[in-house]
Design a protein around this motif. Structure first.
Motif, short mmCIF file in Angstrom:
data_model
loop_
_atom_site.label_atom_id
_atom_site.label_comp_id
_atom_site.label_asym_id
_atom_site.label_seq_id
_atom_site.Cartn_x
_atom_site.Cartn_y
_atom_site.Cartn_z
N GLU A 21 0.83 -1.21 0.00
CA GLU A 21 0.00 0.00 0.00
C GLU A 21 0.87 1.26 0.00
N GLU A 22 1.87 1.30 0.85
CA GLU A 22 2.71 2.50 0.99
C GLU A 22 3.68 2.67 -0.18
N TYR A 23 4.17 1.58 -0.74
CA TYR A 23 5.17 1.66 -1.80
C TYR A 23 4.58 1.46 -3.21
N GLY A 24 3.30 1.20 -3.28
CA GLY A 24 2.64 1.02 -4.57
C GLY A 24 2.33 2.35 -5.24
N ARG A 25 1.64 2.29 -6.37
CA ARG A 25 1.39 3.46 -7.20
C ARG A 25 0.46 4.49 -6.59
N ASP A 43 7.75 1.34 -10.48
CA ASP A 43 7.17 0.01 -10.59
C ASP A 43 7.58 -0.79 -9.36
N LEU A 44 6.60 -1.45 -8.75
CA LEU A 44 6.85 -2.31 -7.60
C LEU A 44 6.56 -3.75 -8.03
N ILE A 54 11.13 -5.66 -5.51
CA ILE A 54 12.00 -4.77 -6.27
C ILE A 54 11.17 -3.53 -6.60
N LEU A 55 11.76 -2.37 -6.35
CA LEU A 55 11.12 -1.09 -6.66
C LEU A 55 12.02 -0.33 -7.61
N ILE A 56 11.45 0.12 -8.72
CA ILE A 56 12.21 0.90 -9.70
C ILE A 56 11.61 2.29 -9.79
#
Length: 100
Positions: A21-25, A43-44, A54-56
């Motif tokens: 939720e926190e690291y998504g779009r 992108d997660l 992986i987060l880009i």
């Protein structure tokens, strides 16, 4: 012009849903960076083990990313501290230029 990408790796053993939720779009990190016109989104991705991510982060250039970071350092540090309990390990995989 090529795109600048930062790649992060996270190990998340507890609340994956909250991390996503926190690291998504639509999460707090996207909302933090999104007002900057040089931020191109992120992108997660979740690994097959269910706990590796992986987060880009994508930017127009490294200079654009660095300028944004320099101008928003206190807010960045605050958000980083707020979310640091959502993962066990955060690792910078590297910085990359997208080849066109």
């Amino acid at each position: 012009m090529s795109m600048y990408c930062l790649v992060w790796k996270y190990e998340v053993s507890s609340d994956q849903a909250k991390f996503e939720e926190e690291y998504g779009r639509s999460g707090s990190w996207f909302k933090f960076f999104e007002p900057c016109e040089d931020y191109l989104g992120h992108d997660l991705m979740k690994g097959g083990d269910g706990k590796t991510y992986i987060l880009i982060d994508k930017w127009m250039s490294k200079a654009d990313y660095q300028d944004f970071l320099d101008e928003n350092k206190a807010a960045y540090d605050e958000l980083n501290k707020k979310n640091s309990d959502l993962y066990d390990v955060e690792e910078t995989v590297g910085e990359f230029e997208l080849l066109q």
